[in-house]
Design a protein around this motif. Structure first.
Motif, PDB file in Angstrom:
ATOM      1  N   LEU A  92      27.127  93.731  56.444  1.00 55.75           N
ATOM      2  CA  LEU A  92      26.662  92.507  57.100  1.00 55.75           C
ATOM      3  C   LEU A  92      26.429  92.775  58.579  1.00 55.75           C
ATOM      4  CD1 LEU A  92      29.182  89.890  55.614  1.00 55.75           C
ATOM      5  CD2 LEU A  92      26.873  90.384  54.827  1.00 55.75           C
ATOM      6  N   THR A  93      25.478  92.017  59.155  1.00 54.04           N
ATOM      7  CA  THR A  93      25.280  92.158  60.601  1.00 54.04           C
ATOM      8  C   THR A  93      26.486  91.563  61.331  1.00 54.04           C
ATOM      9  OG1 THR A  93      24.205  90.005  60.737  1.00 54.04           O
ATOM     10  CG2 THR A  93      22.779  91.917  60.428  1.00 54.04           C
ATOM     11  N   LYS A 132      22.848  93.441  65.033  1.00 52.73           N
ATOM     12  CA  LYS A 132      23.063  94.844  64.664  1.00 52.73           C
ATOM     13  C   LYS A 132      24.117  94.945  63.571  1.00 52.73           C
ATOM     14  CE  LYS A 132      21.649  97.176  68.821  1.00 52.73           C
ATOM     15  NZ  LYS A 132      22.154  97.880  69.998  1.00 52.73           N
ATOM     16  N   TYR A 133      24.156  96.111  62.934  1.00 50.38           N
ATOM     17  CA  TYR A 133      25.186  96.385  61.952  1.00 50.38           C
ATOM     18  C   TYR A 133      26.355  97.105  62.630  1.00 50.38           C
ATOM     19  CZ  TYR A 133      22.140  94.977  58.184  1.00 50.38           C
ATOM     20  OH  TYR A 133      21.352  94.236  57.346  1.00 50.38           O
ATOM     21  N   PRO A 134      27.570  96.893  62.099  1.00 53.04           N
ATOM     22  CA  PRO A 134      28.736  97.507  62.755  1.00 53.04           C
ATOM     23  C   PRO A 134      28.595  99.000  63.002  1.00 53.04           C
ATOM     24  CG  PRO A 134      29.460  95.983  61.071  1.00 53.04           C
ATOM     25  CD  PRO A 134      27.972  96.037  60.980  1.00 53.04           C
ATOM     26  N   SER A 135      27.944  99.719  62.095  1.00 50.66           N
ATOM     27  CA  SER A 135      27.846 101.164  62.274  1.00 50.66           C
ATOM     28  C   SER A 135      26.997 101.542  63.488  1.00 50.66           C
ATOM     29  CB  SER A 135      27.251 101.812  61.026  1.00 50.66           C
ATOM     30  OG  SER A 135      25.986 101.249  60.751  1.00 50.66           O
ATOM     31  N   GLN A 136      26.239 100.576  64.006  1.00 46.18           N
ATOM     32  CA  GLN A 136      25.403 100.874  65.172  1.00 46.18           C
ATOM     33  C   GLN A 136      26.135 100.614  66.494  1.00 46.18           C
ATOM     34  OE1 GLN A 136      22.418  98.134  63.514  1.00 46.18           O
ATOM     35  NE2 GLN A 136      20.919  99.739  63.852  1.00 46.18           N
ATOM     36  N   LEU A 137      27.381 100.154  66.410  1.00 47.27           N
ATOM     37  CA  LEU A 137      28.114  99.817  67.627  1.00 47.27           C
ATOM     38  C   LEU A 137      29.192 100.847  67.917  1.00 47.27           C
ATOM     39  CD1 LEU A 137      28.773  96.009  66.997  1.00 47.27           C
ATOM     40  CD2 LEU A 137      26.877  97.050  68.200  1.00 47.27           C
TER      41      LEU A 137
ATOM     42  N   GLY B 297      22.041  99.630  55.959  1.00 47.55           N
ATOM     43  CA  GLY B 297      23.127  98.940  56.645  1.00 47.55           C
ATOM     44  C   GLY B 297      24.396  99.763  56.712  1.00 47.55           C
ATOM     45  N   LEU B 298      24.454 100.737  55.810  1.00 48.50           N
ATOM     46  CA  LEU B 298      25.752 101.411  55.671  1.00 48.50           C
ATOM     47  C   LEU B 298      25.650 102.887  55.923  1.00 48.50           C
ATOM     48  CD1 LEU B 298      26.240  99.196  52.860  1.00 48.50           C
ATOM     49  CD2 LEU B 298      28.346 100.325  53.342  1.00 48.50           C
TER      50      LEU B 298
END
Lengths: 242, 299
Positions: A92-93, A132-137, B297-298
């Motif tokens: 999830l974003t 953004k998605y968590p992996s981008q932070l 997303g992942l």
């Protein structure tokens, strides 16, 4: 607000919590510290029933935690938690992470939930990351999202389980700043941490645990300058040496 | 000798590769010559298009013939079979990890029973029960016979000719129930691979266990299991050929009929093999695309 009375918990043969008596008043900020394995995480996880206490009583905002699932659900709506490993939902974003709880558990409309989420993302100073998605932070940003996500449920108490322990040093400050701002707004907080500078700034009460027991409990001034127990002194000397 | 292949990967041909390739070509040519000389068989590929489509001599309309109907039936089995098997798989997968002992027992029994008996045996055992007891009970054939117009067209497009519908549905249900056991295990593994912290985060924001499963765990589990799910889907298409043995008129069944009546065994069966290959390979390409798309997303 939170009361633990004679709480004991075992994991098999190992006793993780021994006769814990712990209270937190409304608006209080309590910092729990101690060596690893002392039961600090187990204790605060008993407050929102992520762990089940085996004897004694846990009462949150007048609601007693027991087998009754309605009680558990009611308590969890009032208690927010921030984890060491962030535990953001990767599919999830950022904004969806924050609005999932309000929409599904508090039955808010999507618009209400989104404006609440944006307000809280602004409070932790990352509104621009909403889509953004968590992996981008970065780690620090992720943890601040986790704080915003917990705050979106408008809890009465916030629990923090070593929130900065998984962060690189340069990102610790941004998370602690967010927590200090939260404290200044009057939120009741229970924080398990090793960050003693933060503790001195924010805490009303310091609690030291070792081996499943609460060894000492005092306001920060007394705690740091004149610890009563030898174990406390030993711990402080180890942790304050850098 | 080097041949470059985009993206910096180079194909290097050593002497060993050349020798092996040469050997394979030589052996292939030898077998081809021997086959041509000694196997007495007249190839006649015209039977394939002949039984695929035929032209009504009076009206000039092109209509589907036996093989084409068989292809349609196989596609229907694949589509509906996957849909039903996935639904059962998701439900059973959740049951496998449920806190309720009864649900865990039922789903475990279902999985173990289905996975430890050969598919053909299950098909024979279950099919006769379903088609002779349950189908008449439901009265589907009668009901379908009385439908008309648009509804009837939809039914015929989705499930095939109304005369054969009970047979088709029985075969479909057996196939789906069988494959669902494998889907169940794949999904169960996917659910269990999602780390405990996700459950805890979901619990701590006040979501019920069902909602944590629905919004947090299941999306992640499914995304992770797309490759094995696609593989199982391809298995489903291949296993669907077994329903030909209970007279469901899929591609294999039609192929058998045409091969026997025209006696052009090789042409027909090679054609059928190619059709199955095209269907399954397309599915694997779609699965790769889906995997890439959902993986954004992942990372």
């Amino acid at each position: 607000m939170i009361r633990l009375e004679n709480v004991n918990k075992w994991f098999g043969d190992f006793q993780a919590l021994k006769d814990i008596n712990f209270t937190v008043g409304q608006g209080e900020r309590v910092v729990v510290c101690g060596p690893s394995g002392s039961g600090k995480s187990t204790m605060i996880r008993c407050i929102n029933r992520l762990e089940e206490h085996e004897s004694g009583r846990v009462i949150v905002d007048g609601i007693e935690l027991n087998e009754d699932t309605k009680n558990i659900a009611a308590v969890r709506l009032e208690v927010g938690m921030v984890f060491q490993q962030f535990n953001l939902f990767p599919h999830l974003t950022v904004i969806e992470n924050c609005t999932l709880g309000p929409i599904q558990a508090r039955h808010m409309s999507r618009d209400e939930a989104e404006s609440l989420a944006m307000k809280l993302l602004e409070r932790v100073q990352i509104p621009e990351q909403a889509l953004k998605y968590p992996s981008q932070l970065s780690g620090g940003q992720q943890q601040r999202v986790a704080i915003a996500r917990a705050l979106c449920m408008e809890p009465k108490v916030m629990l923090f389980d070593e929130p900065t322990s998984a962060l690189d040093p340069e990102m610790i400050k941004e998370v602690l700043d967010a927590m200090i701002a939260l404290a200044e707004s009057g939120m009741t907080m229970v924080v398990v941490t090793h960050e003693m500078g933060f503790a001195r700034t924010v805490a009303d009460e310091m609690v030291f645990m070792d081996n499943g027991r609460i060894i000492e409990s005092a306001p920060p001034d007394a705690f740091f300058s004149a610890p009563k127990s030898d174990r406390t002194k030993l711990f402080l000397s180890q942790i304050l040496s850098h | 000798m080097r041949a470059s292949r985009g993206r910096g990967k180079t194909l290097r041909w050593g002497w060993l590769d050349v020798v092996l390739l040469g050997l394979i070509v030589l052996v292939g040519l030898y077998l081809w010559r021997r086959a041509a000389a000694e196997v007495f068989y007249r190839w006649d590929w015209s039977v394939v298009p002949e039984y695929l489509v035929y032209q009504n001599p009076e009206t000039g309309d092109w209509r589907a013939n036996l093989l084409m109907h068989g292809i349609y039936a196989t596609l229907r089995l694949a589509f509906w079979g996957t849909l039903i098997a996935l639904i059962i798989g998701v439900v059973m997968g959740c049951c496998r990890v449920s806190r309720n002992l009864f649900l865990r027992l039922v789903s475990r029994t279902y999985v173990e029973a289905t996975r430890n008996i050969p598919p053909l045996v299950i098909i024979f055992v279950v099919y006769f029960f379903v088609s002779s007891q349950i189908m008449p009970l439901l009265g589907i054939a009668d009901w379908v016979r009385h439908t008309e117009g648009a509804l009837r067209t939809v039914i015929e497009v989705s499930f095939g000719p109304t005369a054969l519908i009970e047979n088709f549905l029985s075969g479909l249900l057996v196939l789906a129930a069988f494959e669902a056991a494998y889907f169940t295990e794949i999904i169960r593994a996917g659910i269990q691979s999602v780390e405990k912290g996700q459950w805890e985060a979901g619990d701590s924001i006040g979501l019920s266990r069902f909602k944590v499963m629905r919004y947090v765990i299941m999306p992640q589990a499914i995304q992770r299991t797309i490759p094995p799910l696609a593989g199982q889907l391809i298995s489903l298409v291949k296993d669907s050929s077994m329903v030909s043995l209970i007279s469901v008129q899929d591609l294999t069944y039609s192929g058998t009929q045409v091969a026997i009546s025209t006696r052009k065994i090789f042409e027909i069966w090679i054609f059928i093999a190619v059709v199955y290959f095209v269907i399954c390979f397309s599915l694997s390409l779609v699965s790769r695309w889906l995997e890439r798309r959902m993986g954004r997303g992942l990372q």
